[in-house]
Structures are given as C-alpha cells and as structure tokens.
Scaffold this motif. Sequence first.
Motif, PDB file in Angstrom:
ATOM      1  N   PRO A   5       0.832  -1.207   0.000  1.00 45.85           N
ATOM      2  CA  PRO A   5       0.000   0.000   0.000  1.00 45.85           C
ATOM      3  C   PRO A   5       0.869   1.261   0.000  1.00 45.85           C
ATOM      4  O   PRO A   5       2.033   1.230   0.362  1.00 45.85           O
ATOM      5  CB  PRO A   5      -0.802  -0.113   1.296  1.00 45.85           C
ATOM      6  CG  PRO A   5      -0.014  -1.040   2.162  1.00 45.85           C
ATOM      7  CD  PRO A   5       0.745  -1.940   1.237  1.00 45.85           C
ATOM      8  N   THR A   6       0.268   2.358  -0.420  1.00 40.30           N
ATOM      9  CA  THR A   6       0.974   3.634  -0.415  1.00 40.30           C
ATOM     10  C   THR A   6       1.368   3.985   1.011  1.00 40.30           C
ATOM     11  O   THR A   6       0.524   3.939   1.909  1.00 40.30           O
ATOM     12  CB  THR A   6       0.059   4.742  -0.984  1.00 40.30           C
ATOM     13  OG1 THR A   6      -0.329   4.379  -2.299  1.00 40.30           O
ATOM     14  CG2 THR A   6       0.779   6.085  -1.006  1.00 40.30           C
ATOM     15  N   PRO A   7       2.636   4.326   1.253  1.00 42.69           N
ATOM     16  CA  PRO A   7       3.030   4.696   2.613  1.00 42.69           C
ATOM     17  C   PRO A   7       2.239   5.921   3.080  1.00 42.69           C
ATOM     18  O   PRO A   7       1.891   6.791   2.290  1.00 42.69           O
ATOM     19  CB  PRO A   7       4.509   5.043   2.493  1.00 42.69           C
ATOM     20  CG  PRO A   7       4.953   4.590   1.161  1.00 42.69           C
ATOM     21  CD  PRO A   7       3.734   4.429   0.313  1.00 42.69           C
ATOM     22  N   ARG A   8       1.955   5.981   4.364  1.00 42.14           N
ATOM     23  CA  ARG A   8       1.232   7.119   4.931  1.00 42.14           C
ATOM     24  C   ARG A   8       1.633   7.274   6.391  1.00 42.14           C
ATOM     25  O   ARG A   8       2.131   6.359   7.003  1.00 42.14           O
ATOM     26  CB  ARG A   8      -0.270   6.946   4.781  1.00 42.14           C
ATOM     27  CG  ARG A   8      -0.836   5.727   5.477  1.00 42.14           C
ATOM     28  CD  ARG A   8      -2.323   5.503   5.257  1.00 42.14           C
ATOM     29  NE  ARG A   8      -3.164   6.619   5.556  1.00 42.14           N
ATOM     30  CZ  ARG A   8      -3.532   7.000   6.780  1.00 42.14           C
ATOM     31  NH1 ARG A   8      -3.114   6.340   7.827  1.00 42.14           N
ATOM     32  NH2 ARG A   8      -4.320   8.031   6.955  1.00 42.14           N
ATOM     33  N   ASN A   9       1.403   8.463   6.904  1.00 43.80           N
ATOM     34  CA  ASN A   9       1.615   8.714   8.322  1.00 43.80           C
ATOM     35  C   ASN A   9       0.514   8.032   9.116  1.00 43.80           C
ATOM     36  O   ASN A   9      -0.600   7.897   8.626  1.00 43.80           O
ATOM     37  CB  ASN A   9       1.580  10.224   8.606  1.00 43.80           C
ATOM     38  CG  ASN A   9       2.747  10.948   7.993  1.00 43.80           C
ATOM     39  OD1 ASN A   9       3.886  10.537   8.139  1.00 43.80           O
ATOM     40  ND2 ASN A   9       2.464  12.029   7.284  1.00 43.80           N
ATOM     41  N   PRO A  10       0.816   7.622  10.379  1.00 45.25           N
ATOM     42  CA  PRO A  10      -0.248   7.050  11.200  1.00 45.25           C
ATOM     43  C   PRO A  10      -1.348   8.084  11.461  1.00 45.25           C
ATOM     44  O   PRO A  10      -1.103   9.286  11.412  1.00 45.25           O
ATOM     45  CB  PRO A  10       0.453   6.694  12.511  1.00 45.25           C
ATOM     46  CG  PRO A  10       1.905   6.721  12.221  1.00 45.25           C
ATOM     47  CD  PRO A  10       2.093   7.637  11.048  1.00 45.25           C
ATOM     48  N   GLY A  11      -2.518   7.611  11.758  1.00 51.27           N
ATOM     49  CA  GLY A  11      -3.613   8.505  12.100  1.00 51.27           C
ATOM     50  C   GLY A  11      -4.516   8.780  10.921  1.00 51.27           C
ATOM     51  O   GLY A  11      -4.269   8.341   9.795  1.00 51.27           O
TER      52      GLY A  11
END
Length: 153
Positions: A5-11
Amino acid sequence: MAVSPTPRNPGPSWGYRFLRTADRVLPEPLYRPLRAAGTAVALAGMAAQRRHSRAYLALALGRPPTLRDVFRHFFAFEEALMLRLRVANGRAARCTYAPGAEAFRTWMDTAEPALLGTLHVGASDTLGFLLAAQARRPIFLVRQRVGNSHDLE
C-alpha cells in the motif's frame, strides 16, 4: 505478487489539518487535554507502535515499562509533532544549545550554507528545520511525500 500500500503517516487523513486548525483556535489550557485524549486513542489503536514503544522503553529504562510510561512516550511524540507544526506555522523556535556547543552556535550565527539533519527515528527529520528557524537561515527539507503528508504542502 502483492503490491504494497501507499506509505502514509499514522492517524486519520485529516489529522495534521485538524491539529493545526485546533492549535490556532483553541487556548492551550483546553487544547492540551484534548491532545492527551487523542494520544490515549492513538495508544489504544496503534498496536504495532505500542509494541515498538514498549521495546524501546524497556531498553531505555532498564525495566518493563508501565502503561503510564508508554502513554508518556506517545504524548512526548505528539508534543514534538506539535512543536514542528507550530514552527511550520511561523511560530518562533526556541532551541537551547548544550554545554560545549559554542563553536557550533558561532557557526550557526554566520551566513554560511548548512545542511542540517538527524538520524531518523520513524520517518521525520526536523532538527535542522528547528535550528535553521532559530538561526533565521533559509530552510530546505527533503522528505518523502506519503499518502497523508499534508504538512508538506
């Protein structure tokens, strides 16, 4: 072959925008407890980060961490994030130089170009950002844009 999946910041995807907006409209005595409540929600919902925090704290403290220790670790991370967002919003950064850093401080007060950075813990590098803001230097960041990195806009 599975596609990662596309990396993302938590939250949540709206998290950074919410934090920045709330910081502008809420007085700190109301906003800090709200951030603590959000930290408790994050602590409950972020199992992998909670495990990593426990492992780190066990090494740093030399004993098994309590839930309070882990909450304080999560909250310290949140407060560091808030500092970065506040500086990005134009607030003054206040850094204190450690004893013995006189040569570094003298160099920071010059107009010499500088590339300031840190070893990453997680995916954020902003020590140079904070120091450069204090020294009134031009600031250039190189960061990976992820799915919800609205703080890079």
